[in-house]
Design a protein around this motif. Structure first.
Motif, PDB file in Angstrom:
ATOM      1  N   GLN A 135      -9.671   4.234  23.426  1.00  0.00           N
ATOM      2  CA  GLN A 135     -10.979   3.697  23.733  1.00  0.00           C
ATOM      3  C   GLN A 135     -12.067   4.634  23.436  1.00  0.00           C
ATOM      4  OE1 GLN A 135     -11.331   0.559  24.972  1.00  0.00           O
ATOM      5  NE2 GLN A 135      -9.214   0.432  24.614  1.00  0.00           N
ATOM      6  N   THR A 136     -11.901   5.419  22.274  1.00  0.00           N
ATOM      7  CA  THR A 136     -12.722   6.292  21.746  1.00  0.00           C
ATOM      8  C   THR A 136     -13.016   6.265  20.243  1.00  0.00           C
ATOM      9  OG1 THR A 136     -13.409   8.738  21.824  1.00  0.00           O
ATOM     10  CG2 THR A 136     -11.046   8.207  21.842  1.00  0.00           C
ATOM     11  N   ALA A 137     -13.790   7.049  19.670  1.00  0.00           N
ATOM     12  CA  ALA A 137     -13.929   7.076  18.055  1.00  0.00           C
ATOM     13  C   ALA A 137     -13.097   8.287  17.824  1.00  0.00           C
ATOM     14  CB  ALA A 137     -15.475   7.310  17.815  1.00  0.00           C
ATOM     15  N   VAL A 138     -12.772   8.220  16.698  1.00  0.00           N
ATOM     16  CA  VAL A 138     -11.893   9.548  16.018  1.00  0.00           C
ATOM     17  C   VAL A 138     -12.416   9.831  14.842  1.00  0.00           C
ATOM     18  CG1 VAL A 138      -9.766   9.045  17.287  1.00  0.00           C
ATOM     19  CG2 VAL A 138     -10.217   8.140  14.948  1.00  0.00           C
ATOM     20  N   VAL A 155     -15.094   7.361  13.458  1.00  0.00           N
ATOM     21  CA  VAL A 155     -14.870   5.754  13.193  1.00  0.00           C
ATOM     22  C   VAL A 155     -14.212   5.273  14.295  1.00  0.00           C
ATOM     23  CG1 VAL A 155     -14.759   6.314  10.494  1.00  0.00           C
ATOM     24  CG2 VAL A 155     -12.734   6.268  11.599  1.00  0.00           C
ATOM     25  N   VAL A 156     -14.434   3.870  14.400  1.00  0.00           N
ATOM     26  CA  VAL A 156     -13.520   3.259  15.344  1.00  0.00           C
ATOM     27  C   VAL A 156     -12.753   2.102  14.592  1.00  0.00           C
ATOM     28  CG1 VAL A 156     -15.019   3.521  17.631  1.00  0.00           C
ATOM     29  CG2 VAL A 156     -15.417   1.581  15.899  1.00  0.00           C
ATOM     30  N   ILE A 157     -11.590   1.995  15.080  1.00  0.00           N
ATOM     31  CA  ILE A 157     -10.669   0.736  14.302  1.00  0.00           C
ATOM     32  C   ILE A 157     -11.199  -0.585  15.083  1.00  0.00           C
ATOM     33  CG2 ILE A 157      -8.550  -0.089  14.064  1.00  0.00           C
ATOM     34  CD1 ILE A 157      -7.526   2.748  14.184  1.00  0.00           C
ATOM     35  N   GLU A 158     -11.787  -1.407  14.212  1.00  0.00           N
ATOM     36  CA  GLU A 158     -12.052  -2.663  14.409  1.00  0.00           C
ATOM     37  C   GLU A 158     -10.856  -3.844  14.568  1.00  0.00           C
ATOM     38  OE1 GLU A 158     -16.684  -3.947  13.738  1.00  0.00           O
ATOM     39  OE2 GLU A 158     -15.533  -3.599  12.028  1.00  0.00           O
ATOM     40  N   GLU A 180     -15.344   1.095  11.434  1.00  0.00           N
ATOM     41  CA  GLU A 180     -16.622   1.087  11.293  1.00  0.00           C
ATOM     42  C   GLU A 180     -16.898   2.356  11.771  1.00  0.00           C
ATOM     43  OE1 GLU A 180     -19.985  -1.168  13.891  1.00  0.00           O
ATOM     44  OE2 GLU A 180     -19.310  -2.358  12.265  1.00  0.00           O
ATOM     45  N   SER A 181     -18.054   3.023  11.293  1.00  0.00           N
ATOM     46  CA  SER A 181     -18.593   4.365  11.505  1.00  0.00           C
ATOM     47  C   SER A 181     -19.254   4.375  12.838  1.00  0.00           C
ATOM     48  CB  SER A 181     -19.552   4.830  10.401  1.00  0.00           C
ATOM     49  OG  SER A 181     -20.742   3.987  10.466  1.00  0.00           O
ATOM     50  N   ASP A 182     -19.192   5.377  13.509  1.00  0.00           N
ATOM     51  CA  ASP A 182     -19.740   5.408  15.057  1.00  0.00           C
ATOM     52  C   ASP A 182     -20.513   6.725  14.879  1.00  0.00           C
ATOM     53  OD1 ASP A 182     -20.463   4.629  17.442  1.00  0.00           O
ATOM     54  OD2 ASP A 182     -18.822   5.868  18.299  1.00  0.00           O
TER      55      ASP A 182
END
Length: 190
Positions: A135-138, A155-158, A180-182
């Motif tokens: 539940q976080t961006a990497v 990024v987050v995996i959509e 998608e970038s975050d």
């Protein structure tokens, strides 16, 4: 190793419809996940190439490793802007204002492979499942995306897709991942 690479080229073409370019030469593996990759992007822009990718800085209690490495991958990045256009009387065209750059869309395709034991790549699939459920961006490291993503962007995996494999290659599992970038923001309350 060359038999495996040739087989991957054919398998990639049969599943995804194109044949990526293979960078030859010594050390063509993990070194392309670091740095800006400006030489690669100038030479191979708009060409699919085998380019290793690493998900890093995975500092989550329930995740077993601090990184997830995908040596057999092809990556594509795209971006767009939001521009407010206003038509003006007695003027040709529109007035453009309020520019903003949207998030980058990243497509990652390739294979999970158990090339040591030549069995179902269950360890990679389990590690990816955990990565997807975070539940976080990497951090994403890849020579192409390093040019576009700033140091504070993650990024987050959509979504992802694991298409079927024909021909008895049970130690190879293709994947297609949409990211998608975050950007990281700090909210200051005054």
């Amino acid at each position: 190793m060359s038999a495996l690479t040739f087989d991957l080229d054919q398998l990639y073409e049969s599943i995804f419809g194109t044949k990526p370019y293979r960078i030859e030469g010594p050390g063509n593996g993990k070194k392309f996940t670091k740095g800006t990759g400006s030489l690669l992007t100038e030479t191979y822009l708009n060409k699919e190439i085998w380019l290793p990718t690493r998900f890093a800085e995975i500092n989550i209690k329930d995740y077993d490793a601090s990184e997830f490495f995908l040596p057999y991958s092809v990556i594509k990045i795209s971006g767009k802007k939001t521009i407010v256009k206003t038509a003006m009387a007695e003027r040709q065209g529109t007035v453009k204002e309020l520019y903003s750059t949207d998030d980058y869309s990243i497509s990652l395709k390739g294979f999970f492979i158990d090339d040591k034991n030549r069995v179902w790549p269950e360890d990679d699939l389990r590690a990816f499942k955990k990565l997807f459920e975070l539940q976080t961006a990497v951090v994403l490291e890849n020579a192409l995306t390093n040019v576009f993503l700033e140091d504070d962007q993650k990024v987050v995996i959509e979504s992802f897709d694991l298409p079927e494999v024909e021909g008895g290659r049970k130690h190879v599992r293709p994947f297609s991942i949409e990211l998608e970038s975050d950007s990281i923001f700090t909210l200051e309350v005054v």
